[in-house]
Scaffold this motif. Structure first.
Motif, PDB file in Angstrom:
ATOM      1  N   TYR A 165       0.910  -1.237  -0.088  1.00  0.00           N
ATOM      2  CA  TYR A 165      -0.147  -0.058   0.186  1.00  0.00           C
ATOM      3  C   TYR A 165       0.843   1.223   0.031  1.00  0.00           C
ATOM      4  CZ  TYR A 165      -3.381  -3.458   0.697  1.00  0.00           C
ATOM      5  OH  TYR A 165      -4.386  -4.525   0.976  1.00  0.00           O
ATOM      6  N   HIS A 166       2.059   1.145   0.733  1.00  0.00           N
ATOM      7  CA  HIS A 166       3.081   2.414   0.556  1.00  0.00           C
ATOM      8  C   HIS A 166       3.408   2.608  -0.866  1.00  0.00           C
ATOM      9  CE1 HIS A 166       3.346   3.217   4.642  1.00  0.00           C
ATOM     10  NE2 HIS A 166       3.518   2.052   5.015  1.00  0.00           N
ATOM     11  N   ASP A 190      -6.191  -4.628   7.436  1.00  0.00           N
ATOM     12  CA  ASP A 190      -5.400  -4.392   8.363  1.00  0.00           C
ATOM     13  C   ASP A 190      -3.953  -3.765   7.828  1.00  0.00           C
ATOM     14  OD1 ASP A 190      -6.875  -5.208  10.467  1.00  0.00           O
ATOM     15  OD2 ASP A 190      -5.800  -7.099  10.610  1.00  0.00           O
ATOM     16  N   ALA A 191      -3.607  -4.262   6.787  1.00  0.00           N
ATOM     17  CA  ALA A 191      -2.092  -3.985   6.045  1.00  0.00           C
ATOM     18  C   ALA A 191      -2.530  -2.541   5.365  1.00  0.00           C
ATOM     19  CB  ALA A 191      -2.066  -4.692   4.882  1.00  0.00           C
ATOM     20  N   ALA A 192      -3.748  -2.379   4.982  1.00  0.00           N
ATOM     21  CA  ALA A 192      -3.900  -0.715   4.413  1.00  0.00           C
ATOM     22  C   ALA A 192      -4.048   0.129   5.620  1.00  0.00           C
ATOM     23  CB  ALA A 192      -5.058  -0.864   3.362  1.00  0.00           C
ATOM     24  N   LYS A 193      -4.407  -0.211   6.593  1.00  0.00           N
ATOM     25  CA  LYS A 193      -4.523   0.918   7.822  1.00  0.00           C
ATOM     26  C   LYS A 193      -3.172   1.072   8.323  1.00  0.00           C
ATOM     27  CE  LYS A 193      -7.405   1.918  11.683  1.00  0.00           C
ATOM     28  NZ  LYS A 193      -8.766   1.401  12.468  1.00  0.00           N
ATOM     29  N   THR A 194      -2.295  -0.043   8.224  1.00  0.00           N
ATOM     30  CA  THR A 194      -1.124   0.063   9.086  1.00  0.00           C
ATOM     31  C   THR A 194      -0.344   1.246   8.090  1.00  0.00           C
ATOM     32  OG1 THR A 194      -1.025  -2.238   9.928  1.00  0.00           O
ATOM     33  CG2 THR A 194       1.191  -1.247   9.310  1.00  0.00           C
ATOM     34  N   ALA A 195      -0.570   1.162   6.832  1.00  0.00           N
ATOM     35  CA  ALA A 195       0.135   2.002   5.685  1.00  0.00           C
ATOM     36  C   ALA A 195      -0.619   3.498   5.920  1.00  0.00           C
ATOM     37  CB  ALA A 195       0.084   1.523   4.284  1.00  0.00           C
TER      38      ALA A 195
END
Length: 227
Positions: A165-166, A190-195
């Motif tokens: 996502y970054h 979750d991965a997108a939110k972490t990014a």
């Protein structure tokens, strides 16, 4: 403020069963003949070489490569060369009228409205960019490709990895916080939110939910809630 939207496809704007009950079986049925027939064309040969690397057998025969590909289809593996080959096979199916790309009615209305109102739309799916574009070109609602600014697939990275996502955000003229990611899968959200992206889960088929993400059952709720 949300300025752009990235959407997943399977389970989000198209039903999961379309992929699992229509596209996957079609690819599995036609893959052996397709690989045998087109193995020497550059586009296919590149993917077959990638399969050899992934199975750690640089001398693998065509039947061995086909067996690996069919096994990945059976196990729903998100393997890039498989996805690229599936896209090529599905192209023939779409062009022959064997099927059209399923899109939920509320998803079509939502995407059309967002496009009409000037919100840039992007796609990020485990299916190849080619497969994505084919689904939209031959959708139930005609050619939807003009709705989208760009497409991303697993070439940019796995969908459950924040770095993917970054990498996408680096290619967009927006900050992560200005982009909303739509998916039905918690690990992707979750991965997108972490990014740093905003997230929204489409909860259509009884998937697991997480309090970390807003959830809707159809896009009409998005319009009324203005999430």
């Amino acid at each position: 403020m949300i300025k752009a939207i990235i959407t997943d496809i399977e389970g989000t704007i198209t039903r999961i069963s379309f992929v699992k009950d229509v596209l996957f079986p079609y690819a599995a049925k036609h893959l052996p003949e397709f690989v045998e027939k087109h193995q020497h064309t550059p586009e296919v040969a590149t993917q077959l070489n990638a399969v050899k690397q992934l199975i750690a057998n640089p001398m693998a025969s065509v039947p061995e490569i086909i067996d690996a590909l069919l096994n990945w289809i059976k196990n729903d593996e998100k393997v890039t060369p498989l996805k690229q080959l599936q896209g090529l096979i599905w192209q023939a199916g779409y062009e022959n009228g064997d099927f059209t790309g399923h899109i939920y009615p509320d998803a079509f209305e939502f995407l059309s409205t967002q496009h009409r109102e000037g919100t840039p739309l992007y796609v990020y799916s485990s299916g190849s960019v080619k497969a994505q574009q084919l689904l939209f070109e031959y959708s139930d609602y005609g050619d939807m490709r003009p709705l989208f600014q760009a497409y991303f697939d697993t070439k940019i990275g796995g969908k459950k990895e924040p770095k993917s996502y970054h990498s996408i955000i680096e290619q967009l003229p927006y900050s992560a916080a200005e982009v909303l990611f739509l998916s039905d899968i918690i690990e992707e959200l979750d991965a997108a939110k972490t990014a740093g992206l905003a997230t929204l889960q489409l909860w259509r088929d009884g998937q697991a939910q997480s309090p970390a993400h807003n959830a809707i059952t159809d896009f009409n709720q998005y319009m009324s809630r203005n999430v």
